[in-house]
Design a protein around this motif. Structure first.
Motif, PDB file in Angstrom:
ATOM      1  N   THR A   1      42.759  53.225  47.373  1.00 45.78           N
ATOM      2  CA  THR A   1      42.502  54.397  48.216  1.00 45.78           C
ATOM      3  C   THR A   1      41.002  54.593  48.404  1.00 45.78           C
ATOM      4  O   THR A   1      40.523  54.832  49.515  1.00 45.78           O
ATOM      5  CB  THR A   1      43.149  55.651  47.600  1.00 45.78           C
ATOM      6  OG1 THR A   1      44.558  55.438  47.519  1.00 45.78           O
ATOM      7  CG2 THR A   1      42.871  56.891  48.422  1.00 45.78           C
ATOM      8  N   THR A   2      40.253  54.440  47.332  1.00 46.95           N
ATOM      9  CA  THR A   2      38.800  54.580  47.389  1.00 46.95           C
ATOM     10  C   THR A   2      38.164  53.449  48.192  1.00 46.95           C
ATOM     11  O   THR A   2      37.301  53.687  49.044  1.00 46.95           O
ATOM     12  CB  THR A   2      38.209  54.637  45.972  1.00 46.95           C
ATOM     13  OG1 THR A   2      38.773  55.757  45.292  1.00 46.95           O
ATOM     14  CG2 THR A   2      36.696  54.750  45.993  1.00 46.95           C
TER      15      THR A   2
ATOM     16  N   THR B   1      45.879  42.131  44.749  1.00 46.96           N
ATOM     17  CA  THR B   1      46.519  43.154  43.944  1.00 46.96           C
ATOM     18  C   THR B   1      45.765  43.207  42.615  1.00 46.96           C
ATOM     19  O   THR B   1      44.690  42.653  42.495  1.00 46.96           O
ATOM     20  CB  THR B   1      48.029  42.848  43.762  1.00 46.96           C
ATOM     21  OG1 THR B   1      48.664  43.969  43.163  1.00 46.96           O
ATOM     22  CG2 THR B   1      48.275  41.586  42.953  1.00 46.96           C
ATOM     23  N   GLY B   2      46.350  43.896  41.616  1.00 47.13           N
ATOM     24  CA  GLY B   2      45.705  43.928  40.302  1.00 47.13           C
ATOM     25  C   GLY B   2      44.769  45.103  40.115  1.00 47.13           C
ATOM     26  O   GLY B   2      43.816  45.024  39.338  1.00 47.13           O
ATOM     27  N   TYR B   3      45.020  46.170  40.799  1.00 48.72           N
ATOM     28  CA  TYR B   3      44.225  47.397  40.702  1.00 48.72           C
ATOM     29  C   TYR B   3      45.210  48.551  40.793  1.00 48.72           C
ATOM     30  O   TYR B   3      46.401  48.336  41.012  1.00 48.72           O
ATOM     31  CB  TYR B   3      43.188  47.476  41.831  1.00 48.72           C
ATOM     32  CG  TYR B   3      43.703  46.976  43.176  1.00 48.72           C
ATOM     33  CD1 TYR B   3      44.425  47.816  44.031  1.00 48.72           C
ATOM     34  CD2 TYR B   3      43.490  45.665  43.588  1.00 48.72           C
ATOM     35  CE1 TYR B   3      44.916  47.362  45.248  1.00 48.72           C
ATOM     36  CE2 TYR B   3      43.981  45.205  44.807  1.00 48.72           C
ATOM     37  CZ  TYR B   3      44.686  46.049  45.623  1.00 48.72           C
ATOM     38  OH  TYR B   3      45.170  45.602  46.824  1.00 48.72           O
TER      39      TYR B   3
ATOM     40  N   ALA C   1      32.484  47.710  49.441  1.00 49.86           N
ATOM     41  CA  ALA C   1      32.211  47.924  48.018  1.00 49.86           C
ATOM     42  C   ALA C   1      32.620  46.683  47.224  1.00 49.86           C
ATOM     43  O   ALA C   1      33.544  45.953  47.606  1.00 49.86           O
ATOM     44  CB  ALA C   1      32.994  49.140  47.517  1.00 49.86           C
ATOM     45  N   GLU C   2      31.900  46.449  46.149  1.00 47.60           N
ATOM     46  CA  GLU C   2      32.240  45.325  45.273  1.00 47.60           C
ATOM     47  C   GLU C   2      33.695  45.453  44.820  1.00 47.60           C
ATOM     48  O   GLU C   2      34.169  46.547  44.517  1.00 47.60           O
ATOM     49  CB  GLU C   2      31.324  45.312  44.049  1.00 47.60           C
ATOM     50  CG  GLU C   2      29.877  44.971  44.366  1.00 47.60           C
ATOM     51  CD  GLU C   2      29.685  43.562  44.887  1.00 47.60           C
ATOM     52  OE1 GLU C   2      30.443  42.638  44.497  1.00 47.60           O
ATOM     53  OE2 GLU C   2      28.772  43.377  45.716  1.00 47.60           O
ATOM     54  N   PHE C   3      34.383  44.334  44.784  1.00 51.76           N
ATOM     55  CA  PHE C   3      35.742  44.299  44.244  1.00 51.76           C
ATOM     56  C   PHE C   3      35.949  42.956  43.565  1.00 51.76           C
ATOM     57  O   PHE C   3      35.250  41.984  43.841  1.00 51.76           O
ATOM     58  CB  PHE C   3      36.803  44.539  45.339  1.00 51.76           C
ATOM     59  CG  PHE C   3      36.834  43.491  46.420  1.00 51.76           C
ATOM     60  CD1 PHE C   3      37.547  42.313  46.259  1.00 51.76           C
ATOM     61  CD2 PHE C   3      36.158  43.693  47.614  1.00 51.76           C
ATOM     62  CE1 PHE C   3      37.582  41.350  47.255  1.00 51.76           C
ATOM     63  CE2 PHE C   3      36.184  42.746  48.630  1.00 51.76           C
ATOM     64  CZ  PHE C   3      36.900  41.573  48.447  1.00 51.76           C
ATOM     65  N   ASN C   4      36.904  42.905  42.664  1.00 53.77           N
ATOM     66  CA  ASN C   4      37.288  41.682  41.973  1.00 53.77           C
ATOM     67  C   ASN C   4      38.750  41.834  41.595  1.00 53.77           C
ATOM     68  O   ASN C   4      39.074  42.453  40.588  1.00 53.77           O
ATOM     69  CB  ASN C   4      36.412  41.453  40.739  1.00 53.77           C
ATOM     70  CG  ASN C   4      36.670  40.110  40.094  1.00 53.77           C
ATOM     71  OD1 ASN C   4      37.422  39.284  40.614  1.00 53.77           O
ATOM     72  ND2 ASN C   4      36.053  39.884  38.951  1.00 53.77           N
ATOM     73  N   TYR C   5      39.636  41.308  42.450  1.00 51.89           N
ATOM     74  CA  TYR C   5      41.066  41.522  42.303  1.00 51.89           C
ATOM     75  C   TYR C   5      41.801  40.193  42.172  1.00 51.89           C
ATOM     76  O   TYR C   5      41.252  39.123  42.427  1.00 51.89           O
ATOM     77  CB  TYR C   5      41.602  42.305  43.504  1.00 51.89           C
ATOM     78  CG  TYR C   5      40.969  43.667  43.700  1.00 51.89           C
ATOM     79  CD1 TYR C   5      40.645  44.484  42.624  1.00 51.89           C
ATOM     80  CD2 TYR C   5      40.695  44.141  44.969  1.00 51.89           C
ATOM     81  CE1 TYR C   5      40.081  45.739  42.810  1.00 51.89           C
ATOM     82  CE2 TYR C   5      40.132  45.399  45.171  1.00 51.89           C
ATOM     83  CZ  TYR C   5      39.828  46.192  44.084  1.00 51.89           C
ATOM     84  OH  TYR C   5      39.270  47.419  44.273  1.00 51.89           O
TER      85      TYR C   5
ATOM     86  N   THR D   1      35.983  54.187  51.510  1.00 51.76           N
ATOM     87  CA  THR D   1      34.533  53.970  51.505  1.00 51.76           C
ATOM     88  C   THR D   1      34.105  52.737  52.295  1.00 51.76           C
ATOM     89  O   THR D   1      33.079  52.771  52.967  1.00 51.76           O
ATOM     90  CB  THR D   1      33.993  53.862  50.065  1.00 51.76           C
ATOM     91  OG1 THR D   1      34.625  52.773  49.404  1.00 51.76           O
ATOM     92  CG2 THR D   1      34.214  55.144  49.291  1.00 51.76           C
ATOM     93  N   SER D   2      34.884  51.676  52.242  1.00 53.55           N
ATOM     94  CA  SER D   2      34.471  50.424  52.883  1.00 53.55           C
ATOM     95  C   SER D   2      34.981  50.261  54.305  1.00 53.55           C
ATOM     96  O   SER D   2      34.314  49.671  55.152  1.00 53.55           O
ATOM     97  CB  SER D   2      34.943  49.235  52.050  1.00 53.55           C
ATOM     98  OG  SER D   2      34.371  49.269  50.764  1.00 53.55           O
ATOM     99  N   PHE D   3      36.192  50.772  54.568  1.00 52.83           N
ATOM    100  CA  PHE D   3      36.823  50.551  55.867  1.00 52.83           C
ATOM    101  C   PHE D   3      37.068  51.847  56.646  1.00 52.83           C
ATOM    102  O   PHE D   3      37.627  51.811  57.739  1.00 52.83           O
ATOM    103  CB  PHE D   3      38.140  49.793  55.678  1.00 52.83           C
ATOM    104  CG  PHE D   3      37.951  48.435  55.068  1.00 52.83           C
ATOM    105  CD1 PHE D   3      37.617  47.343  55.846  1.00 52.83           C
ATOM    106  CD2 PHE D   3      38.075  48.250  53.691  1.00 52.83           C
ATOM    107  CE1 PHE D   3      37.427  46.093  55.284  1.00 52.83           C
ATOM    108  CE2 PHE D   3      37.895  47.005  53.119  1.00 52.83           C
ATOM    109  CZ  PHE D   3      37.560  45.918  53.914  1.00 52.83           C
TER     110      PHE D   3
END
Length: 189
Positions: free
Chosen positions: A129-130, A121-123, A28-32, A134-136
């Motif tokens: 958890t999501t 980090t930063g979330y 899933a898209e992420f930006n951390y 969903t991704s792993f």
């Protein structure tokens, strides 16, 4: 006859040119925020295969050995002359794991090339958890009656397009030569 020759040629090329792996899960898209206080996103990693894992800095059990295993893996990658990769760690305790705390944590290890590491980090806990689920296909949760987080102890090979292709033991018997081989075969020629 010409049609069969073309089909045979395509089958041979397909069999020789691509890494298949055990899975094909889209991350899933992420930006951390990473330990350098800059952003790392799935988009910024596009085109670069990476090894992902879950950790947290106040872990008293599996995280220090897993991080040391990642350090050893990087040394082997360097010895093999491999340079097109990233190492991505997702903190499962983002409230306590600030960039400064993560920097202190990683500085305890003999890392060969810190520029390859993106310890994120930063979330909030719900986000990780999501993402893990969903991704792993992994569980992340607070251990009952403890300040310790439960999480997967795998390393995950993610290809250049952002798909998880394979997982490996990241804690016990890390198959370093298999990871190096798979990473070499997933890379574009």
């Amino acid at each position: 006859m010409r049609k069969w020759g073309l089909i045979a040629c395509l089958l041979v090329l397909a069999g020789c040119s691509s890494f298949r792996g055990d899975m094909h899960w889209k991350v899933a898209e992420f930006n951390y925020t990473n330990q350098h206080q800059t952003n790392t996103s799935l988009a910024s990693l596009q085109g670069t295969p990476f090894i992902a894992y879950f950790f947290f800095t106040n872990c008293t059990t599996v995280c220090p050995p897993m991080t040391m295993n990642m350090v050893k893996l990087q040394k082997e990658l360097k010895a093999a002359g491999m340079d097109d990769y990233a190492l991505v760690g997702f903190s499962v305790d983002p409230t306590r794991d600030t960039p400064a705390v993560i920097t202190q944590y990683i500085n305890q290890f003999p890392v060969a090339d810190k520029s390859k590491w993106h310890l994120l980090t930063g979330y909030d806990e719900a986000a990780i958890t999501t993402l893990a689920a969903t991704s792993f296909k992994a569980i992340v949760k607070l251990e009952e009656g403890s300040q310790q987080m439960m999480h997967a102890t795998n390393f995950y090979l993610v290809d250049q397009q952002g798909f998880v292709r394979k997982s490996y033991d990241g804690y016990g018997q890390v198959p370093v030569s298999e990871i190096l081989n798979d990473l070499a075969h997933i890379q574009p020629k």
